[in-house]
Design an enzyme around this catalytic site. Sequence first.
Site, PDB file in Angstrom:
ATOM      1  N   ASP A   8      41.090  79.296 130.039  1.00 41.45           N
ATOM      2  CA  ASP A   8      42.365  79.576 130.700  1.00 41.45           C
ATOM      3  C   ASP A   8      43.131  80.593 129.844  1.00 41.45           C
ATOM      4  OD1 ASP A   8      43.424  78.145 128.584  1.00 41.45           O
ATOM      5  OD2 ASP A   8      44.419  76.618 129.819  1.00 41.45           O
ATOM      6  N   CYS A  65      40.136  75.861 126.371  1.00 42.23           N
ATOM      7  CA  CYS A  65      41.541  75.942 126.803  1.00 42.23           C
ATOM      8  C   CYS A  65      42.390  75.650 125.577  1.00 42.23           C
ATOM      9  CB  CYS A  65      41.829  75.025 127.992  1.00 42.23           C
ATOM     10  SG  CYS A  65      41.653  73.251 127.689  1.00 42.23           S
ATOM     11  N   GLY A  66      43.641  75.254 125.758  1.00 40.68           N
ATOM     12  CA  GLY A  66      44.477  75.012 124.581  1.00 40.68           C
ATOM     13  C   GLY A  66      43.889  73.934 123.695  1.00 40.68           C
ATOM     14  N   THR A  67      43.534  72.815 124.315  1.00 39.28           N
ATOM     15  CA  THR A  67      42.952  71.695 123.566  1.00 39.28           C
ATOM     16  C   THR A  67      41.442  71.577 123.754  1.00 39.28           C
ATOM     17  OG1 THR A  67      43.284  70.260 125.473  1.00 39.28           O
ATOM     18  CG2 THR A  67      45.060  70.315 123.820  1.00 39.28           C
ATOM     19  N   HIS A  98      21.744  64.453 120.367  1.00 44.55           N
ATOM     20  CA  HIS A  98      21.735  63.094 120.915  1.00 44.55           C
ATOM     21  C   HIS A  98      22.139  63.027 122.383  1.00 44.55           C
ATOM     22  CE1 HIS A  98      21.899  60.636 116.904  1.00 44.55           C
ATOM     23  NE2 HIS A  98      20.944  61.556 116.903  1.00 44.55           N
ATOM     24  N   ARG A 132      14.577  58.095 122.143  1.00 45.16           N
ATOM     25  CA  ARG A 132      15.491  57.031 122.588  1.00 45.16           C
ATOM     26  C   ARG A 132      16.747  57.608 123.251  1.00 45.16           C
ATOM     27  NH1 ARG A 132      16.478  57.949 117.307  1.00 45.16           N
ATOM     28  NH2 ARG A 132      18.600  57.757 116.490  1.00 45.16           N
ATOM     29  N   HIS A 133      17.107  58.817 122.860  1.00 44.28           N
ATOM     30  CA  HIS A 133      18.304  59.442 123.435  1.00 44.28           C
ATOM     31  C   HIS A 133      18.082  59.825 124.897  1.00 44.28           C
ATOM     32  CE1 HIS A 133      19.763  59.393 119.390  1.00 44.28           C
ATOM     33  NE2 HIS A 133      18.758  60.144 118.979  1.00 44.28           N
ATOM     34  N   ARG A 136      19.189  57.203 127.320  1.00 47.88           N
ATOM     35  CA  ARG A 136      20.648  57.130 127.502  1.00 47.88           C
ATOM     36  C   ARG A 136      21.154  58.287 128.361  1.00 47.88           C
ATOM     37  NH1 ARG A 136      20.541  55.852 121.116  1.00 47.88           N
ATOM     38  NH2 ARG A 136      19.783  53.725 121.339  1.00 47.88           N
TER      39      ARG A 136
HETATM   40  C1  RB5 Z   1      47.933  75.048 128.917  1.00 41.89           C
HETATM   41  O1  RB5 Z   1      49.255  75.056 128.487  1.00 41.89           O
HETATM   42  C2  RB5 Z   1      47.222  73.811 128.382  1.00 41.89           C
HETATM   43  O2  RB5 Z   1      47.712  72.654 129.021  1.00 41.89           O
HETATM   44  C3  RB5 Z   1      45.722  73.932 128.568  1.00 41.89           C
HETATM   45  O3  RB5 Z   1      45.272  75.072 127.950  1.00 41.89           O
HETATM   46  C4  RB5 Z   1      44.897  72.796 127.998  1.00 41.89           C
HETATM   47  O4  RB5 Z   1      45.248  72.505 126.694  1.00 41.89           O
HETATM   48  C5  RB5 Z   1      44.766  71.591 128.834  1.00 41.89           C
HETATM   49  O5  RB5 Z   1      43.981  70.674 128.561  1.00 41.89           O
END
Ligand code: RB5
Length: 153
Positions: A8, A65-67, A98, A132-133, A136
């Site tokens: 994003d 993305c951001g996170t 795994h 084994r993986h 799963r």
């Molecule tokens: C965008 O601000 C942020 O929410 C997005 O990049 C992301 O971190 C969402 O999971």
Amino acid sequence: MKIAIGSDHAAYDMKQFIIQHLEDRGIEVMDVGTNSAERTHYPIYGQRVGKAVANGEADLGITICGTGIGIGISAGKVKGIRAAIVSDTYSARMARQHNNANVLSFGARVVGPGLAQDIVDSFLDHEFEGDRHAIRVKMIADIDEGKDITEIP
Ligand code: RB5
């Protein structure tokens, strides 16, 4: 090897950095967007990467993305996708060895470019260990098929 990559707006610069790194390694890249830092919505690109991997257009995918969370969740909603949201090289390696993860997801606001590059390399340079993986991972596929995972095979 061909890698589908998407991000994003929050991770646009990181995506471009990782694309350059992949190309420097001689890896073919399929960039599904976004194409600028203009605000957009991460599920669009998560789904695009997931579909490209699931239908065989790409061998593996990278979502940012951001996170790494929202886009990774989105990619993982595509049937057949095992998306791993990681922020360290050990988890990136284990996701391949795994879990046979086929999409790597991380956050541009979580890891810096140096660590991001190492995470990508750790993911790409390791193979699924099977054995084994594999049992799963097959159970994960069964969840995709709507089956109840009630018994130890
Ligand atoms: C965008 O601000 C942020 O929410 C997005 O990049 C992301 O971190 C969402 O999971």
